[in-house]
Design an enzyme around this catalytic site. Sequence first.
Site, mmCIF file in Angstrom:
data_model
loop_
_atom_site.group_PDB
_atom_site.id
_atom_site.type_symbol
_atom_site.label_atom_id
_atom_site.label_comp_id
_atom_site.label_asym_id
_atom_site.label_seq_id
_atom_site.Cartn_x
_atom_site.Cartn_y
_atom_site.Cartn_z
ATOM 1 N N PRO A 11 45.430 52.851 25.580
ATOM 2 C CA PRO A 11 44.882 54.285 25.247
ATOM 3 C C PRO A 11 44.256 54.374 24.017
ATOM 4 O O PRO A 11 44.657 53.588 22.889
ATOM 5 C CB PRO A 11 45.998 55.255 25.397
ATOM 6 C CG PRO A 11 47.316 54.291 25.066
ATOM 7 C CD PRO A 11 46.928 52.980 25.933
ATOM 8 N N ASN A 12 43.006 54.922 23.833
ATOM 9 C CA ASN A 12 42.192 55.174 22.808
ATOM 10 C C ASN A 12 41.450 54.062 22.257
ATOM 11 O O ASN A 12 40.709 54.257 21.403
ATOM 12 C CB ASN A 12 43.153 55.986 21.654
ATOM 13 C CG ASN A 12 44.018 57.174 22.196
ATOM 14 O OD1 ASN A 12 43.307 58.110 22.455
ATOM 15 N ND2 ASN A 12 45.313 57.092 21.905
ATOM 16 N N ARG A 19 36.938 55.355 15.921
ATOM 17 C CA ARG A 19 38.360 55.676 15.745
ATOM 18 C C ARG A 19 38.894 55.399 14.539
ATOM 19 O O ARG A 19 39.134 54.203 14.354
ATOM 20 C CB ARG A 19 39.172 55.477 16.808
ATOM 21 C CG ARG A 19 40.471 55.646 16.869
ATOM 22 C CD ARG A 19 41.318 55.135 17.713
ATOM 23 N NE ARG A 19 42.754 55.463 17.805
ATOM 24 C CZ ARG A 19 43.630 54.645 18.226
ATOM 25 N NH1 ARG A 19 43.319 53.242 18.740
ATOM 26 N NH2 ARG A 19 44.882 54.929 18.042
ATOM 27 N N TYR A 24 41.175 50.665 11.852
ATOM 28 C CA TYR A 24 40.920 49.736 13.050
ATOM 29 C C TYR A 24 39.570 49.206 12.959
ATOM 30 O O TYR A 24 39.146 48.102 13.947
ATOM 31 C CB TYR A 24 40.998 50.685 14.495
ATOM 32 C CG TYR A 24 42.418 51.094 14.742
ATOM 33 C CD1 TYR A 24 43.467 50.429 14.659
ATOM 34 C CD2 TYR A 24 42.389 52.547 14.605
ATOM 35 C CE1 TYR A 24 44.754 50.873 14.912
ATOM 36 C CE2 TYR A 24 43.668 53.290 14.825
ATOM 37 C CZ TYR A 24 44.853 52.230 15.014
ATOM 38 O OH TYR A 24 45.992 52.934 15.239
ATOM 39 N N ASN A 75 46.985 44.758 24.179
ATOM 40 C CA ASN A 75 46.913 45.627 23.253
ATOM 41 C C ASN A 75 47.134 47.022 23.789
ATOM 42 O O ASN A 75 46.327 47.577 24.395
ATOM 43 C CB ASN A 75 45.845 45.818 22.015
ATOM 44 C CG ASN A 75 46.075 46.897 21.022
ATOM 45 O OD1 ASN A 75 46.796 47.597 21.109
ATOM 46 N ND2 ASN A 75 45.183 46.822 20.164
ATOM 47 N N ALA A 78 49.430 52.872 21.887
ATOM 48 C CA ALA A 78 50.785 53.641 21.333
ATOM 49 C C ALA A 78 51.737 53.468 22.560
ATOM 50 O O ALA A 78 52.903 53.848 22.273
ATOM 51 C CB ALA A 78 50.329 55.063 21.335
ATOM 52 N N HIS A 81 54.739 51.363 21.921
ATOM 53 C CA HIS A 81 56.111 51.810 21.229
ATOM 54 C C HIS A 81 56.701 52.672 22.247
ATOM 55 O O HIS A 81 58.007 53.192 21.936
ATOM 56 C CB HIS A 81 55.738 52.684 20.051
ATOM 57 C CG HIS A 81 54.548 52.119 19.078
ATOM 58 N ND1 HIS A 81 54.745 50.713 18.566
ATOM 59 C CD2 HIS A 81 53.375 52.488 18.774
ATOM 60 C CE1 HIS A 81 53.682 50.410 17.926
ATOM 61 N NE2 HIS A 81 52.730 51.525 17.998
ATOM 62 N N ASP A 88 58.560 46.652 32.024
ATOM 63 C CA ASP A 88 58.836 46.225 33.146
ATOM 64 C C ASP A 88 58.024 45.276 33.977
ATOM 65 O O ASP A 88 58.197 44.383 34.605
ATOM 66 C CB ASP A 88 59.694 47.237 34.109
ATOM 67 C CG ASP A 88 61.001 47.777 33.630
ATOM 68 O OD1 ASP A 88 61.468 47.178 32.692
ATOM 69 O OD2 ASP A 88 61.368 48.767 33.985
ATOM 70 N N GLU A 99 51.063 39.865 22.655
ATOM 71 C CA GLU A 99 51.003 41.162 22.254
ATOM 72 C C GLU A 99 49.822 41.108 21.229
ATOM 73 O O GLU A 99 49.810 40.167 20.221
ATOM 74 C CB GLU A 99 52.217 41.695 21.653
ATOM 75 C CG GLU A 99 52.285 42.980 21.470
ATOM 76 C CD GLU A 99 53.611 43.684 20.995
ATOM 77 O OE1 GLU A 99 54.561 42.915 21.008
ATOM 78 O OE2 GLU A 99 53.550 44.786 20.460
ATOM 79 N N HIS A 101 47.713 43.469 18.143
ATOM 80 C CA HIS A 101 47.276 44.730 17.686
ATOM 81 C C HIS A 101 46.416 44.461 16.439
ATOM 82 O O HIS A 101 46.593 43.485 15.613
ATOM 83 C CB HIS A 101 48.668 45.464 17.017
ATOM 84 C CG HIS A 101 49.650 45.824 17.989
ATOM 85 N ND1 HIS A 101 49.720 46.897 18.606
ATOM 86 C CD2 HIS A 101 50.861 45.291 18.278
ATOM 87 C CE1 HIS A 101 50.544 47.101 19.575
ATOM 88 N NE2 HIS A 101 51.495 45.883 19.313
ATOM 89 N N SER A 103 45.958 46.498 13.866
ATOM 90 C CA SER A 103 46.803 46.855 12.443
ATOM 91 C C SER A 103 47.971 46.164 12.503
ATOM 92 O O SER A 103 48.425 45.633 13.649
ATOM 93 C CB SER A 103 47.038 48.291 12.505
ATOM 94 O OG SER A 103 47.865 48.942 13.493
ATOM 95 N N ARG A 108 53.034 50.441 8.985
ATOM 96 C CA ARG A 108 52.839 51.928 9.204
ATOM 97 C C ARG A 108 53.818 52.912 9.485
ATOM 98 O O ARG A 108 55.025 52.820 9.045
ATOM 99 C CB ARG A 108 51.806 51.871 10.285
ATOM 100 C CG ARG A 108 50.285 50.910 9.994
ATOM 101 C CD ARG A 108 49.517 51.096 11.052
ATOM 102 N NE ARG A 108 48.968 52.333 11.169
ATOM 103 C CZ ARG A 108 48.207 52.674 12.449
ATOM 104 N NH1 ARG A 108 48.076 51.806 13.274
ATOM 105 N NH2 ARG A 108 47.728 53.957 12.339
ATOM 106 N N ARG A 112 55.934 53.408 14.713
ATOM 107 C CA ARG A 112 55.290 52.185 15.186
ATOM 108 C C ARG A 112 55.852 50.792 15.147
ATOM 109 O O ARG A 112 55.616 49.829 15.263
ATOM 110 C CB ARG A 112 53.586 52.162 14.552
ATOM 111 C CG ARG A 112 52.724 53.337 14.731
ATOM 112 C CD ARG A 112 51.660 52.973 13.982
ATOM 113 N NE ARG A 112 50.751 54.188 13.753
ATOM 114 C CZ ARG A 112 50.097 54.875 14.985
ATOM 115 N NH1 ARG A 112 49.868 54.426 15.761
ATOM 116 N NH2 ARG A 112 49.379 55.991 14.499
HETATM 117 C C1 DQA Z 1 47.455 49.556 17.825
HETATM 118 C C2 DQA Z 1 48.441 50.045 16.889
HETATM 119 C C3 DQA Z 1 49.392 51.308 17.510
HETATM 120 O O1 DQA Z 1 50.483 51.545 17.011
HETATM 121 C C4 DQA Z 1 48.316 52.602 17.961
HETATM 122 O O2 DQA Z 1 49.044 53.402 18.645
HETATM 123 C C5 DQA Z 1 47.136 52.063 18.494
HETATM 124 C C6 DQA Z 1 46.529 50.873 18.039
HETATM 125 C C7 DQA Z 1 46.624 48.522 16.985
HETATM 126 O O3 DQA Z 1 45.915 47.712 17.827
HETATM 127 O O4 DQA Z 1 46.833 48.264 15.649
HETATM 128 O O5 DQA Z 1 46.522 52.682 19.284
HETATM 129 O O6 DQA Z 1 47.844 48.974 19.166
#
Ligand code: DQA
Length: 149
Positions: A11-12, A19, A24, A75, A78, A81, A88, A99, A101, A103, A108, A112
Site C-alpha cells: 500500500p501507498n 509521497r 522515500y 516491500n 505498512a 508491521h 502466513d 524483505e 524497505h 527507509s 523511525r 515500524r
Molecule cells: C516502507 C516503510 C514502511 O514503514 C512504510 O509504511 C511504507 C514504506 C519503506 O519502504 O520504507 O509504506 O515499507
Amino acid sequence: MSATILLLSGPNLNLLGEREPDIYGTESLADHVATALAEAGRHGLGLEAFQSNYEGELIEAIHAARGNHDAIIINAGAFSHTSWAIHDALAAFEGKVVELHLSNPAAREPFRHTSVIAPVADGAIVGFGGLGYALAVDAAARLLTSSKH
Ligand code: DQA
C-alpha cells in the site's frame, strides 16, 4: 527455463515520487521496477512486478507465485508491521523471500520497529532508498545460485 522473481509492492507505494519524498525519494515505483528489471536481466533472471493497496490481492499474488516464481522480493509498506496474513502466505511460499524497505524502519517511529514478515524472509534490505531495489535483486539472485548446490 530461467528462474524468475516476483517483486511485490504494498500500500501507498504507487505514490512513490510524490509521497513524502524526503523519506522515500523522488523516484517513482515504475523507476524502481525498471531498476529491478535491469538488475534481474544482468543475472539472467526474469522479473514480474505487482503493486496493490489491498492485503488480499497481495496474498493472492503470493499464492499465485507458488510453483511459478523462484523468489519474492516484497516491500509490503505498512502491512510489514501488521499483516500476519501476509506472513502466513509467505510461509507457504517454497522459494526465497527478500524483505525490502526504502527507509530504515528501525530508525523511525516505534510502530515500524516490528516486521511480521521478517520471520519468514531469508533476509532484508532496508534503508538504502532506491538502491535497495538492485541490492534486493542481487541478494535474491545470489540466494538462488547458492541454493542450486
Ligand atoms: C516502507 C516503510 C514502511 O514503514 C512504510 O509504511 C511504507 C514504506 C519503506 O519502504 O520504507 O509504506 O515499507
